[in-house]
Write a protein that holds these residues in place. Sequence first.
Motif, PDB file in Angstrom:
ATOM      1  N   ALA A  27       0.854  -1.177   0.000  1.00  0.00           N
ATOM      2  CA  ALA A  27       0.000   0.000   0.000  1.00  0.00           C
ATOM      3  C   ALA A  27       0.893   1.231   0.000  1.00  0.00           C
ATOM      4  N   ARG A  28       0.290   2.398  -0.069  1.00  0.00           N
ATOM      5  CA  ARG A  28       1.053   3.642  -0.053  1.00  0.00           C
ATOM      6  C   ARG A  28       0.546   4.545   1.064  1.00  0.00           C
ATOM      7  N   ASP A  29       1.492   5.186   1.729  1.00  0.00           N
ATOM      8  CA  ASP A  29       1.143   6.246   2.675  1.00  0.00           C
ATOM      9  C   ASP A  29       0.672   7.444   1.865  1.00  0.00           C
ATOM     10  N   SER A  30       0.123   8.444   2.532  1.00  0.00           N
ATOM     11  CA  SER A  30      -0.386   9.626   1.833  1.00  0.00           C
ATOM     12  C   SER A  30       0.720  10.368   1.074  1.00  0.00           C
ATOM     13  N   ASP A  31       1.976  10.190   1.478  1.00  0.00           N
ATOM     14  CA  ASP A  31       3.087  10.836   0.759  1.00  0.00           C
ATOM     15  C   ASP A  31       3.568  10.007  -0.427  1.00  0.00           C
ATOM     16  N   GLY A  32       2.926   8.851  -0.674  1.00  0.00           N
ATOM     17  CA  GLY A  32       3.293   8.000  -1.807  1.00  0.00           C
ATOM     18  C   GLY A  32       4.292   6.912  -1.475  1.00  0.00           C
ATOM     19  N   SER A  33       4.793   6.871  -0.250  1.00  0.00           N
ATOM     20  CA  SER A  33       5.779   5.856   0.147  1.00  0.00           C
ATOM     21  C   SER A  33       5.119   4.494   0.291  1.00  0.00           C
ATOM     22  N   LEU A  34       5.754   3.477  -0.298  1.00  0.00           N
ATOM     23  CA  LEU A  34       5.244   2.113  -0.193  1.00  0.00           C
ATOM     24  C   LEU A  34       5.460   1.551   1.203  1.00  0.00           C
ATOM     25  N   TYR A  35       4.567   0.706   1.617  1.00  0.00           N
ATOM     26  CA  TYR A  35       4.728  -0.078   2.834  1.00  0.00           C
ATOM     27  C   TYR A  35       3.933  -1.364   2.652  1.00  0.00           C
ATOM     28  N   ASP A  36       4.224  -2.342   3.494  1.00  0.00           N
ATOM     29  CA  ASP A  36       3.510  -3.616   3.457  1.00  0.00           C
ATOM     30  C   ASP A  36       2.455  -3.572   4.552  1.00  0.00           C
ATOM     31  N   HIS A  37       1.187  -3.634   4.134  1.00  0.00           N
ATOM     32  CA  HIS A  37       0.069  -3.503   5.081  1.00  0.00           C
ATOM     33  C   HIS A  37       0.116  -4.593   6.162  1.00  0.00           C
ATOM     34  N   GLY A  38       0.370  -5.837   5.762  1.00  0.00           N
ATOM     35  CA  GLY A  38       0.423  -6.935   6.733  1.00  0.00           C
ATOM     36  C   GLY A  38       1.566  -6.771   7.726  1.00  0.00           C
ATOM     37  N   VAL A  39       2.728  -6.354   7.222  1.00  0.00           N
ATOM     38  CA  VAL A  39       3.875  -6.118   8.114  1.00  0.00           C
ATOM     39  C   VAL A  39       3.558  -4.988   9.072  1.00  0.00           C
ATOM     40  N   ARG A  40       2.997  -3.903   8.574  1.00  0.00           N
ATOM     41  CA  ARG A  40       2.687  -2.765   9.447  1.00  0.00           C
ATOM     42  C   ARG A  40       1.737  -3.186  10.562  1.00  0.00           C
ATOM     43  N   ALA A  41       0.694  -3.933  10.202  1.00  0.00           N
ATOM     44  CA  ALA A  41      -0.283  -4.361  11.208  1.00  0.00           C
ATOM     45  C   ALA A  41       0.373  -5.249  12.263  1.00  0.00           C
ATOM     46  N   SER A  42       1.197  -6.191  11.824  1.00  0.00           N
ATOM     47  CA  SER A  42       1.829  -7.087  12.801  1.00  0.00           C
ATOM     48  C   SER A  42       2.869  -6.352  13.638  1.00  0.00           C
ATOM     49  N   MET A  43       3.590  -5.405  13.052  1.00  0.00           N
ATOM     50  CA  MET A  43       4.594  -4.650  13.814  1.00  0.00           C
ATOM     51  C   MET A  43       3.925  -3.705  14.802  1.00  0.00           C
ATOM     52  N   ALA A  51       1.148  -4.310  16.373  1.00  0.00           N
ATOM     53  CA  ALA A  51       0.759  -5.165  17.498  1.00  0.00           C
ATOM     54  C   ALA A  51       1.988  -5.526  18.329  1.00  0.00           C
ATOM     55  N   PHE A  52       3.097  -5.859  17.653  1.00  0.00           N
ATOM     56  CA  PHE A  52       4.324  -6.242  18.349  1.00  0.00           C
ATOM     57  C   PHE A  52       4.890  -5.083  19.168  1.00  0.00           C
ATOM     58  N   ALA A  53       4.893  -3.891  18.592  1.00  0.00           N
ATOM     59  CA  ALA A  53       5.498  -2.727  19.251  1.00  0.00           C
ATOM     60  C   ALA A  53       4.585  -2.119  20.309  1.00  0.00           C
ATOM     61  N   ALA A  54       3.371  -2.623  20.429  1.00  0.00           N
ATOM     62  CA  ALA A  54       2.426  -2.162  21.446  1.00  0.00           C
ATOM     63  C   ALA A  54       2.310  -0.642  21.467  1.00  0.00           C
ATOM     64  N   GLY A  55       2.094  -0.086  20.282  1.00  0.00           N
ATOM     65  CA  GLY A  55       1.891   1.359  20.202  1.00  0.00           C
ATOM     66  C   GLY A  55       3.163   2.148  19.972  1.00  0.00           C
ATOM     67  N   GLY A  56       4.324   1.504  20.007  1.00  0.00           N
ATOM     68  CA  GLY A  56       5.579   2.212  19.768  1.00  0.00           C
ATOM     69  C   GLY A  56       5.818   2.426  18.278  1.00  0.00           C
ATOM     70  N   ASP A  57       6.871   3.136  17.962  1.00  0.00           N
ATOM     71  CA  ASP A  57       7.217   3.423  16.575  1.00  0.00           C
ATOM     72  C   ASP A  57       7.610   2.135  15.853  1.00  0.00           C
ATOM     73  N   THR A  58       7.087   1.953  14.658  1.00  0.00           N
ATOM     74  CA  THR A  58       7.340   0.722  13.906  1.00  0.00           C
ATOM     75  C   THR A  58       8.218   0.944  12.677  1.00  0.00           C
ATOM     76  N   LEU A  59       8.654   2.163  12.424  1.00  0.00           N
ATOM     77  CA  LEU A  59       9.357   2.454  11.171  1.00  0.00           C
ATOM     78  C   LEU A  59      10.625   1.617  10.993  1.00  0.00           C
ATOM     79  N   ALA A  60      11.465   1.492  12.018  1.00  0.00           N
ATOM     80  CA  ALA A  60      12.687   0.695  11.891  1.00  0.00           C
ATOM     81  C   ALA A  60      12.345  -0.783  11.682  1.00  0.00           C
ATOM     82  N   LEU A  61      11.314  -1.269  12.381  1.00  0.00           N
ATOM     83  CA  LEU A  61      10.899  -2.669  12.207  1.00  0.00           C
ATOM     84  C   LEU A  61      10.371  -2.908  10.795  1.00  0.00           C
ATOM     85  N   GLU A  62       9.583  -1.971  10.287  1.00  0.00           N
ATOM     86  CA  GLU A  62       9.066  -2.088   8.924  1.00  0.00           C
ATOM     87  C   GLU A  62      10.199  -2.016   7.904  1.00  0.00           C
ATOM     88  N   ALA A  63      11.177  -1.150   8.147  1.00  0.00           N
ATOM     89  CA  ALA A  63      12.316  -1.032   7.231  1.00  0.00           C
ATOM     90  C   ALA A  63      13.116  -2.337   7.200  1.00  0.00           C
TER      91      ALA A  63
END
Length: 194
Positions: A11-27, A29-41
């Motif tokens: 999927a794409r963020d509003s700025d056009g950057s790609l991300y994986d929706h499934g990875v974001r959702a699981s990260m 949950a894993f990060a319990a509300g913390g920042d997930t950007l490094a985990l997603e990267a």
Amino acid sequence: MKEVHNSGSLARDSDGSLYDHGVRASMQAFAAGGDTLALEAAAAVRSASQAVDRLRSQGAGGRGLSAGALDVLARLSTAPEEGLSIGELARAAGVSSRNVTGLVDTLERDGLAQRVQDRHDRRSVRARITPAGHDWLTSFRRPTQRAMSAVFQGFTEDDLARLRHLCLRLVENQQRIEQHLATNRPDQPDRPAS
């Protein structure tokens, strides 16, 4: 950032950057509300590496060379005539000597490399590429170039240089961390100051 969903897991963020929706959702949950950007990267780097390896293995024409064996074969193709020691190959590839020994076994079994006795140290063995290994690389070159051209379609030279730089910064950080851990292991006595 607002999410704009596409079909599939990307999927794409509003700025056009790609991300994986499934990875974001699981990260999330894993990060319990913390920042997930490094985990997603990190997950994106893994996915990209797997995608490149899948294309590279398809170019191998069913000959079954792993990425590691291919790397060793490519290194041997530019080595001096006497070849390289297992230790030299391990250091160049950043893996253990045991790992390289297994890769050389595979290449030797397939007739692409051979072990030869070191001329300067009779206790040491070196690996070198065979004529069949050179032929294999020659036949592999064209499909690999096509595959890499396809997978990096739309990337500019600057994009590729930046991607290479960022990936190697990860490697550099990992090496620094490992070196720090090796010199500051809690199970070793403190070293005297010099």
